[in-house]
Scaffold this motif. Structure first.
Motif, PDB file in Angstrom:
ATOM      1  N   LEU A 289      -8.607 -14.090   7.885  1.00  0.00           N
ATOM      2  CA  LEU A 289      -7.475 -14.732   7.204  1.00  0.00           C
ATOM      3  C   LEU A 289      -6.140 -14.252   7.785  1.00  0.00           C
ATOM      4  O   LEU A 289      -5.215 -15.045   7.978  1.00  0.00           O
ATOM      5  N   ILE A 290      -6.053 -12.949   8.019  1.00  0.00           N
ATOM      6  CA  ILE A 290      -4.821 -12.389   8.596  1.00  0.00           C
ATOM      7  C   ILE A 290      -4.530 -13.038   9.947  1.00  0.00           C
ATOM      8  O   ILE A 290      -3.404 -13.445  10.232  1.00  0.00           O
ATOM      9  N   GLU A 291      -5.569 -13.145  10.762  1.00  0.00           N
ATOM     10  CA  GLU A 291      -5.405 -13.736  12.097  1.00  0.00           C
ATOM     11  C   GLU A 291      -5.033 -15.218  12.008  1.00  0.00           C
ATOM     12  O   GLU A 291      -4.126 -15.682  12.715  1.00  0.00           O
ATOM     13  N   LYS A 292      -5.708 -15.961  11.137  1.00  0.00           N
ATOM     14  CA  LYS A 292      -5.491 -17.412  11.051  1.00  0.00           C
ATOM     15  C   LYS A 292      -4.124 -17.770  10.478  1.00  0.00           C
ATOM     16  O   LYS A 292      -3.419 -18.645  11.001  1.00  0.00           O
ATOM     17  N   TRP A 293      -3.727 -17.088   9.399  1.00  0.00           N
ATOM     18  CA  TRP A 293      -2.508 -17.472   8.691  1.00  0.00           C
ATOM     19  C   TRP A 293      -1.324 -16.556   8.983  1.00  0.00           C
ATOM     20  O   TRP A 293      -0.281 -16.672   8.355  1.00  0.00           O
ATOM     21  N   LYS A 294      -1.496 -15.680   9.961  1.00  0.00           N
ATOM     22  CA  LYS A 294      -0.403 -14.799  10.407  1.00  0.00           C
ATOM     23  C   LYS A 294       0.192 -14.013   9.227  1.00  0.00           C
ATOM     24  O   LYS A 294       1.391 -14.048   8.965  1.00  0.00           O
ATOM     25  N   ILE A 295      -0.681 -13.312   8.516  1.00  0.00           N
ATOM     26  CA  ILE A 295      -0.264 -12.516   7.358  1.00  0.00           C
ATOM     27  C   ILE A 295       0.684 -11.406   7.803  1.00  0.00           C
ATOM     28  O   ILE A 295       0.432 -10.722   8.790  1.00  0.00           O
ATOM     29  N   ASN A 296       1.769 -11.216   7.046  1.00  0.00           N
ATOM     30  CA  ASN A 296       2.739 -10.159   7.352  1.00  0.00           C
ATOM     31  C   ASN A 296       2.525  -8.889   6.539  1.00  0.00           C
ATOM     32  O   ASN A 296       2.774  -7.789   7.021  1.00  0.00           O
ATOM     33  N   ILE A 297       2.094  -9.059   5.272  1.00  0.00           N
ATOM     34  CA  ILE A 297       1.949  -7.912   4.373  1.00  0.00           C
ATOM     35  C   ILE A 297       0.529  -7.869   3.823  1.00  0.00           C
ATOM     36  O   ILE A 297       0.038  -8.853   3.266  1.00  0.00           O
ATOM     37  N   LEU A 298      -0.119  -6.708   3.977  1.00  0.00           N
ATOM     38  CA  LEU A 298      -1.472  -6.517   3.453  1.00  0.00           C
ATOM     39  C   LEU A 298      -1.473  -5.369   2.451  1.00  0.00           C
ATOM     40  O   LEU A 298      -1.294  -4.218   2.824  1.00  0.00           O
ATOM     41  N   PRO A 299      -1.646  -5.659   1.150  1.00  0.00           N
ATOM     42  CA  PRO A 299      -1.840  -4.579   0.174  1.00  0.00           C
ATOM     43  C   PRO A 299      -3.329  -4.238   0.141  1.00  0.00           C
ATOM     44  O   PRO A 299      -4.170  -5.135   0.117  1.00  0.00           O
ATOM     45  N   ALA A 300      -3.674  -2.958   0.115  1.00  0.00           N
ATOM     46  CA  ALA A 300      -5.088  -2.573   0.109  1.00  0.00           C
ATOM     47  C   ALA A 300      -5.242  -1.172  -0.460  1.00  0.00           C
ATOM     48  O   ALA A 300      -4.262  -0.522  -0.828  1.00  0.00           O
ATOM     49  N   THR A 301      -6.478  -0.713  -0.510  1.00  0.00           N
ATOM     50  CA  THR A 301      -6.768   0.653  -0.947  1.00  0.00           C
ATOM     51  C   THR A 301      -7.191   1.462   0.277  1.00  0.00           C
ATOM     52  O   THR A 301      -7.683   0.898   1.265  1.00  0.00           O
ATOM     53  N   PRO A 302      -7.054   2.791   0.229  1.00  0.00           N
ATOM     54  CA  PRO A 302      -7.554   3.616   1.331  1.00  0.00           C
ATOM     55  C   PRO A 302      -9.032   3.366   1.635  1.00  0.00           C
ATOM     56  O   PRO A 302      -9.436   3.323   2.798  1.00  0.00           O
ATOM     57  N   THR A 303      -9.845   3.184   0.591  1.00  0.00           N
ATOM     58  CA  THR A 303     -11.270   2.925   0.799  1.00  0.00           C
ATOM     59  C   THR A 303     -11.485   1.654   1.609  1.00  0.00           C
ATOM     60  O   THR A 303     -12.292   1.624   2.547  1.00  0.00           O
ATOM     61  N   PHE A 304     -10.747   0.599   1.284  1.00  0.00           N
ATOM     62  CA  PHE A 304     -10.903  -0.658   2.021  1.00  0.00           C
ATOM     63  C   PHE A 304     -10.396  -0.519   3.454  1.00  0.00           C
ATOM     64  O   PHE A 304     -11.018  -1.042   4.392  1.00  0.00           O
ATOM     65  N   LEU A 305      -9.292   0.173   3.635  1.00  0.00           N
ATOM     66  CA  LEU A 305      -8.749   0.366   4.983  1.00  0.00           C
ATOM     67  C   LEU A 305      -9.726   1.154   5.849  1.00  0.00           C
ATOM     68  O   LEU A 305      -9.861   0.899   7.052  1.00  0.00           O
ATOM     69  N   ASN A 306     -10.430   2.105   5.235  1.00  0.00           N
ATOM     70  CA  ASN A 306     -11.441   2.849   5.989  1.00  0.00           C
ATOM     71  C   ASN A 306     -12.624   1.953   6.342  1.00  0.00           C
ATOM     72  O   ASN A 306     -13.209   2.073   7.425  1.00  0.00           O
ATOM     73  N   LEU A 307     -12.975   1.029   5.445  1.00  0.00           N
ATOM     74  CA  LEU A 307     -14.036   0.070   5.756  1.00  0.00           C
ATOM     75  C   LEU A 307     -13.653  -0.782   6.968  1.00  0.00           C
ATOM     76  O   LEU A 307     -14.502  -1.122   7.796  1.00  0.00           O
ATOM     77  N   MET A 308     -12.362  -1.121   7.060  1.00  0.00           N
ATOM     78  CA  MET A 308     -11.888  -1.882   8.207  1.00  0.00           C
ATOM     79  C   MET A 308     -12.042  -1.061   9.492  1.00  0.00           C
ATOM     80  O   MET A 308     -12.435  -1.584  10.538  1.00  0.00           O
ATOM     81  N   CYS A 309     -11.749   0.231   9.394  1.00  0.00           N
ATOM     82  CA  CYS A 309     -11.926   1.125  10.557  1.00  0.00           C
ATOM     83  C   CYS A 309     -13.390   1.197  10.968  1.00  0.00           C
ATOM     84  O   CYS A 309     -13.727   1.063  12.152  1.00  0.00           O
TER      85      CYS A 309
END
Length: 451
Positions: free
Chosen positions: A209-229
């Motif tokens: 979604l970020i890539e497709k819609w060129k998202i500027n701001i992403l609110p998240a949790t540390p746990t989710f950000l680590n999942l992305m890593c």
């Protein structure tokens, strides 16, 4: 004119700007206002009276957002619920005794006639008497029975009416029944920015979604950000549109923040803070690579008592309808349960929760501190530190770890113990280290230490 009326009136001024992107469909601000009017008419047809309690089942959508504001205009008391757990829903129905249920998943409305003369808590009666719209939010219930807290919704919306317009695309990540999620929603709509709604919260789908819609701001949790890593998201997708990532709801491990900053060097990282009881605080991070933050909010006061953060705000809850107000002092201070470390120039760092402290023979251990040290080991993808009973010390420190493929657990276990002994006091070093496939987290993407 009420604040809910002012808020909806403000939406009209953004006219043909895109308000919401959902399932690939774009809804303009004019379309959104038309949808609010549609639900206004439906509320009139159904004869939903001012002051009645309304269950709103469903996550973010054009319909749920429009219905939410229509109910606010009608001075209803709104109970947004995203859970699909039948037992949880029954508990919340029993506590709130709603007059109406709007199940947007099944596209049905249910009038609970049996609750028409239900006895209401004094807090709800006070809202009804002043003809103000209300909001009931439930705590996660991770450490006991979920608390049903009541906000004056008109009072909450007051903080967003004077926001200036901006050109941005936000992704709404925190849940529709979460104070952080609602804060994102109110902020975005009040500034006329575009909201992109995810269909699920899978790291790959969020990144797409970020890539497709060129998202500027992403609110998240540390746990989710680590999942992305862990999922190598930053290497698989083009996230160059992201200008800022905000994180909160749990303590951020310093090692994780530094890892994120190295992967996204041009992105600003801002730590947010808030509680369901007092609302969201305006914050400033010391830097994108620092876990220290400062409160810059005229509507919020804070003080630190025995290393615990206390808050008092103009937007705090009126009270609980199923729980005592024991977390509030007589003069209105809310004891957050968050433990902090002080620095210079009013900066503080959230280091853990009082209820998560591990008591090793009278010595207190913060799980987050141990996790940060373990995450410094290259082979460790993720970990969670928790307590187990010990016949001598009462409790002992245990660590469940996820290691990268190709590494031998026995060897990494010895390396982790050696590293912890070098960096930590002896009583903080994990006695037991287990290998797991993945760290358990709640549906709000916070580490689940209750297992």
């Amino acid at each position: 004119m009420s604040n809910s009326q002012k808020f909806v009136q403000k939406l009209s001024a953004f006219e043909n700007k895109v308000a919401i992107i959902n399932s690939g469909n774009k809804t303009t601000y004019i379309n959104l206002v038309e949808e609010i009017v549609f639900f206004n008419n439906k509320i009139t047809e159904l004869n939903i009276k001012s002051g009645e309690v309304v269950f709103l089942l469903g996550d973010y959508s054009v319909e749920s957002i429009s219905l939410f504001f229509s109910l606010a205009l009608n001075n209803n008391i709104i109970v947004p619920i995203t859970s699909e757990n039948e037992e949880e829903l029954k508990e919340r129905l029993d506590v709130t005794k709603p007059n109406w249920i709007f199940d947007l998943r099944k596209k049905i409305e249910i009038h609970l006639v049996e609750n028409e003369n239900a006895e209401r808590h004094d807090i709800l009666n006070a809202l009804i008497n002043i003809k103000a719209c209300g909001l009931i939010l439930f705590s996660s219930g991770s450490t006991g029975k979920p608390k049903a807290m009541v906000h004056n919704l008109d009072n909450l919306l007051m903080n967003y009416i004077d926001k200036r317009g901006k050109e941005m695309n936000f992704l709404v990540f925190l849940m529709f029944d979460h104070i952080g999620g609602l804060n994102t929603l109110f902020n975005c709509l009040s500034m006329g920015v575009t909201i992109t709604i995810p269909e699920n919260r899978n790291p790959n789908d969020i990144a797409a979604l970020i890539e497709k819609w060129k998202i500027n701001i992403l609110p998240a949790t540390p746990t989710f950000l680590n999942l992305m890593c862990i999922s190598d998201i930053f290497e698989k997708f083009d996230l160059s549109s992201v200008k800022m990532i905000t994180y909160g709801t749990e303590a951020m491990p310093e090692g994780l923040l530094l890892k994120l900053k190295s992967k996204l060097p041009r992105v600003k990282f801002l730590q947010t803070f808030g509680t369901s009881e007092t609302g969201i605080v305006k914050t400033t991070s010391m830097s994108s690579s620092s876990t220290f933050l400062k409160f810059d909010d005229p509507n919020q006061e804070y003080k630190i008592v025995n290393n615990e953060l206390w808050l008092r705000s103009k937007t705090q809850v009126l009270g609980y309808i199923n729980h005592s107000n024991e977390n509030f002092t007589e003069d209105g201070w809310f004891m957050t349960g968050d433990l902090v470390e002080k620095s210079t120039d009013r900066y503080i760092k959230i280091i853990g929760r009082t209820k998560e402290l591990i008591n090793v023979g009278g010595e207190k251990v913060l799980p987050g501190e141990v996790e940060s040290i373990i995450l410094e080991i290259d082979s460790v993808l993720d970990c969670i530190v928790r307590s187990e009973k010990n016949s001598i010390t009462g409790q002992m420190v245990c660590a469940d770890i996820v290691i990268k493929e190709g590494f031998i657990f026995k060897e990494e276990k010895l390396k982790i113990k050696k590293h912890c002994k070098h960096k930590l006091d002896s009583y903080k070093v994990p006695i037991r280290i287990n290998q797991i496939d993945s760290v358990s987290f709640t549906n709000r993407f916070k580490k689940n230490r209750q297992l």
